[in-house]
Motif scaffolding. Structure first.
Motif, short mmCIF file in Angstrom:
data_model
loop_
_atom_site.label_atom_id
_atom_site.label_comp_id
_atom_site.label_asym_id
_atom_site.label_seq_id
_atom_site.Cartn_x
_atom_site.Cartn_y
_atom_site.Cartn_z
N ALA A 165 -40.28 34.40 -4.04
CA ALA A 165 -41.33 34.01 -4.98
C ALA A 165 -40.86 32.85 -5.85
O ALA A 165 -41.64 31.99 -6.25
N LEU A 166 -39.56 32.82 -6.16
CA LEU A 166 -38.99 31.72 -6.95
C LEU A 166 -38.78 30.49 -6.09
O LEU A 166 -38.95 29.36 -6.55
N LEU A 167 -38.42 30.70 -4.83
CA LEU A 167 -38.27 29.58 -3.91
C LEU A 167 -39.57 28.81 -3.80
O LEU A 167 -39.60 27.58 -3.69
N ALA A 168 -40.67 29.54 -3.87
CA ALA A 168 -41.98 28.91 -3.77
C ALA A 168 -42.30 28.04 -4.98
O ALA A 168 -43.21 27.21 -4.92
N PHE A 194 -29.55 28.47 -3.01
CA PHE A 194 -29.66 29.89 -3.32
C PHE A 194 -28.66 30.30 -4.40
O PHE A 194 -28.96 31.17 -5.22
N GLN A 195 -27.50 29.69 -4.42
CA GLN A 195 -26.53 29.99 -5.48
C GLN A 195 -27.10 29.63 -6.84
O GLN A 195 -27.02 30.41 -7.80
N ALA A 196 -27.69 28.44 -6.93
CA ALA A 196 -28.26 28.00 -8.21
C ALA A 196 -29.49 28.81 -8.58
O ALA A 196 -29.66 29.24 -9.73
N LEU A 197 -30.36 29.05 -7.59
CA LEU A 197 -31.59 29.80 -7.86
C LEU A 197 -31.27 31.25 -8.22
O LEU A 197 -31.87 31.82 -9.13
N VAL A 244 -44.73 32.49 1.92
CA VAL A 244 -43.70 33.43 1.49
C VAL A 244 -44.23 34.85 1.65
O VAL A 244 -45.44 35.08 1.67
N ALA A 245 -43.31 35.80 1.76
CA ALA A 245 -43.72 37.18 1.96
C ALA A 245 -44.36 37.79 0.72
O ALA A 245 -45.14 38.74 0.82
N TYR A 246 -44.05 37.22 -0.46
CA TYR A 246 -44.56 37.81 -1.69
C TYR A 246 -44.73 36.76 -2.76
O TYR A 246 -43.88 35.88 -2.92
N VAL A 250 -35.24 22.20 0.44
CA VAL A 250 -36.36 23.09 0.21
C VAL A 250 -37.63 22.29 0.03
O VAL A 250 -38.69 22.62 0.56
N ALA A 251 -37.53 21.18 -0.71
CA ALA A 251 -38.72 20.39 -1.01
C ALA A 251 -39.37 19.85 0.25
O ALA A 251 -40.57 19.61 0.28
N SER A 252 -38.58 19.64 1.32
CA SER A 252 -39.15 19.08 2.53
C SER A 252 -40.13 20.05 3.19
O SER A 252 -40.99 19.65 3.94
N ALA A 253 -39.97 21.34 2.96
CA ALA A 253 -40.91 22.31 3.50
C ALA A 253 -42.08 22.42 2.54
O ALA A 253 -42.15 23.30 1.71
#
Length: 282
Positions: A62-65, A257-260, A41-43, A33-36
């Protein structure tokens, strides 16, 4: 709700362990994820007002961001021979909220490296871009008390359904099934309303609710209306040139995604626990 069940949550809260702290995920997985670095994001939730209660977003993008890109930004730009172009802050790493059409344009112009959100079924993706499904279901799912008399989506006609104002499913449940939608500021508020009997069901993303129901305190509310159509979050990025040696923009692996998702559900459930001042409805 039993207080003993939240002992671990209290301990985590006291240590300040929030969503960006994905210690359970291997470093290599988080770096996907960090590489991007320049992420669309959509929201994104609006900034919290002073003194407002802490609320975890319902939409997982929103959390991924919030995941910290760290030093990957410099190495990525160097591999591409690109300047360290930013997205609005001093480090160039702040995510931007944008629609799918805006994301396509931003990717084509090199203003972002990737975008996470839900693509419409009829969304055309240009040849120079890649759209990949992420391991997160955004299909509408409902949870209800286990002693409910609602056993199918059509049974929601004339019944009350709690949703958050950021929900992807606002207006759809009423339009499709004739339910009476009650809109709350955040996911925790909608789930709290379900617990105290203010509504007959709560509707949210399947990925979120399945994680919430792993907690023992939610077993009384574990009756489900499962999705009738499947929808997943998507990851949109540029297609690398053939033979360029540059890897595609890193799509998050399932472990991220499992952890998040676990952390998101834990935080939302804890927010409900802190606010519940009356017993569960009986």
């Amino acid at each position: 709700m039993h207080r003993a069940g939240w002992a671990m949550g209290l301990a985590l809260a006291s240590l300040g362990l929030g969503v960006p702290c994905l210690a359970a995920a291997p470093a290599a997985q988080v770096s996907a994820v960090a590489s991007a670095v320049r992420l669309g994001v959509a929201y994104l939730p609006p900034a919290s007002l002073p003194g407002a209660k802490a609320r975890t977003p319902e939409r997982i993008e929103a959390l991924l961001a919030q995941l910290d890109p760290g030093p990957a930004r410099e190495g990525r730009a160097a591999r591409r021979g690109e300047p360290l172009a930013g997205t609005g802050d001093a480090t160039g790493t702040r995510p931007q909220a944008m629609s799918p059409d805006e994301a396509i344009q931003a990717l084509q112009q090199g203003r972002v490296d990737a975008w996470a959100g839900v693509l419409p079924a009829d969304q055309a993706v240009p040849a120079g871009l890649l759209a990949r499904p992420l391991p997160w279901s955004v299909a509408a799912m409902a949870i209800l008390r286990t002693d409910t008399d609602i056993h199918a989506w059509r049974d929601l006609a004339g019944r009350t359904v709690c949703l958050s104002q950021e929900s992807r499913h606002v207006d759809r449940v009423s339009a499709r099934y004739g339910a009476i939608e009650q809109i709350y500021p955040a996911a925790a508020d909608a789930l709290l309303a379900l617990r105290i009997g203010a509504c007959d069901a709560a509707v949210m993303d399947e990925g979120l609710l399945e994680n919430v129901l792993t907690f023992p305190e939610w077993q009384k509310f574990s009756a489900r209306l499962m999705p009738t159509d499947r929808r997943h979050l998507s990851w949109l990025s540029r297609r690398p040139a053939s033979g360029s040696g540059v890897p595609p923009d890193g799509v998050p692996v399932p472990a991220v995604f499992q952890a998040l998702g676990r952390q998101q559900a834990r935080d939302i459930a804890f927010e409900v626990y802190l606010d519940q001042t009356v017993p569960d409805c009986h």
